[in-house]
Enzyme design. Sequence first.
Site, PDB file in Angstrom:
ATOM      1  CE  LYS A  48       4.300   5.997  -7.477  1.00 33.64           C
ATOM      2  NZ  LYS A  48       4.769   6.847  -6.574  1.00 33.64           N
ATOM      3  CB  SER A 285      -2.438   0.851  -3.371  1.00 36.06           C
ATOM      4  OG  SER A 285      -2.703   1.435  -4.246  1.00 36.06           O
TER       5      SER A 285
HETATM    6  N1  PMP Z   1      -0.336   2.490  -5.086  1.00 33.09           N
HETATM    7  C1  PMP Z   1       0.505   2.023  -5.990  1.00 33.09           C
HETATM    8  C2  PMP Z   1      -0.193   1.072  -6.761  1.00 33.09           C
HETATM    9  C3  PMP Z   1       1.722   2.644  -6.041  1.00 33.09           C
HETATM   10  O1  PMP Z   1       2.526   2.001  -7.127  1.00 33.09           O
HETATM   11  C4  PMP Z   1       2.165   3.457  -5.320  1.00 33.09           C
HETATM   12  C5  PMP Z   1       3.809   3.772  -5.376  1.00 33.09           C
HETATM   13  N2  PMP Z   1       4.682   3.040  -5.036  1.00 33.09           N
HETATM   14  C6  PMP Z   1       1.332   3.919  -4.368  1.00 33.09           C
HETATM   15  C7  PMP Z   1       0.230   3.499  -4.117  1.00 33.09           C
HETATM   16  C8  PMP Z   1       1.967   5.051  -3.160  1.00 33.09           C
HETATM   17  O2  PMP Z   1       1.865   6.289  -3.801  1.00 33.09           O
HETATM   18  P1  PMP Z   1       3.136   7.223  -3.241  1.00 33.09           P
HETATM   19  O3  PMP Z   1       4.619   6.586  -3.774  1.00 33.09           O
HETATM   20  O4  PMP Z   1       3.207   8.598  -3.992  1.00 33.09           O
HETATM   21  O5  PMP Z   1       3.364   7.105  -1.818  1.00 33.09           O
END
Ligand code: PMP
Length: 326
Positions: A48, A285
């Site tokens: 991010k 994630s």
């Molecule tokens: N993994 C984590 C730990 C996240 O904080 C996020 C964003 N919410 C994502 C994956 C997903 O990425 P994106 O928002 O770009 O789809």
Amino acid sequence: MAKQIHESLTELVGNTPLVRLHGYEKKLGLKAHLLAKVEYFNPIGSIKDRIVLRIIEDAEREGKIKPGETTLIEYTSGNTGIAVSAIGAMKGYKVQIYLQEGVSQERLQVMKAFGAKVQKISEVPEIQDALKATNNDFVAATNILKQHIRDRQAAGESIYFVDQMINPKNPEAHHDTTGVEIWEQTDGDLAAVVSAVGTGGTIRGISDYIKAQNPAVKVIAVQPAVDAAKLTGIHNFTDVPVERVPVSIKGREGVYDEILTATVNPAFEAARIVAKTDGVLVGNSSGAALWGATEIAKRPEYAGKNIVVVFPDTGLRYLSTDLFKE
Ligand code: PMP
């Protein structure tokens, strides 16, 4: 010897390493090559950093925000809030973060350490009322929050809502940095990219760039199962009403070739294994994305081919959760 001094950590956002997961491939007997884009190398520790730097610097260039005057606001489950808090601090902005429930304690503490004002959305009276009235409707709560922000703006406060869900700079940042880096680091030699989906910014940006170079590269989205609430930061988007589908995905079905749905245990297990096989400690994630990449890697047509998997953040942000409790 030339001096090597950075004027700010913002200079270190992006250009993260792409690392082959030899140990993991060997342990699972995979014939494809798994290449991890390890985003915890960003200076504030997650993917991010890329979108927040882009959003803040573009808003500065467009004269929408001013250090010392503007409060940056974001509604987030964690990493974006941490990046806004830190990059906001570096650049002299006040930061206010609204957090969803269930966000790990260490995330809240990190944002406060960077000087942000942090509030759980359940503690904002207007939102509390909206959640009660709508049976915990996330979209309704966001709309109430937006109204609350508009009211403050109308009263003369200088406020900028980062709004990663709809801000087009989110996928743009990934198009211009993450996508370009993946293409260059593999020298265009890749068969697939696998990414979990939250706002959809990562996958949309990467997909737009990579497919423009070579439309044959497959882009695989990993979404959490509807009941996999422990897979935080990512969202299921196919089974939900269209108004809840992240805007950067909506109407852009072409950005991905396939959707895989991750459940909690296999995602956690993948994160636990890769820590032990390759010393790469990542969050849940990343575990979900790695589970998905493994499913792809098992297919015979990927033998000997490169599959890139995006690891958004570090496992150190999950020590108070169940991820590494065993
Ligand atoms: N993994 C984590 C730990 C996240 O904080 C996020 C964003 N919410 C994502 C994956 C997903 O990425 P994106 O928002 O770009 O789809």
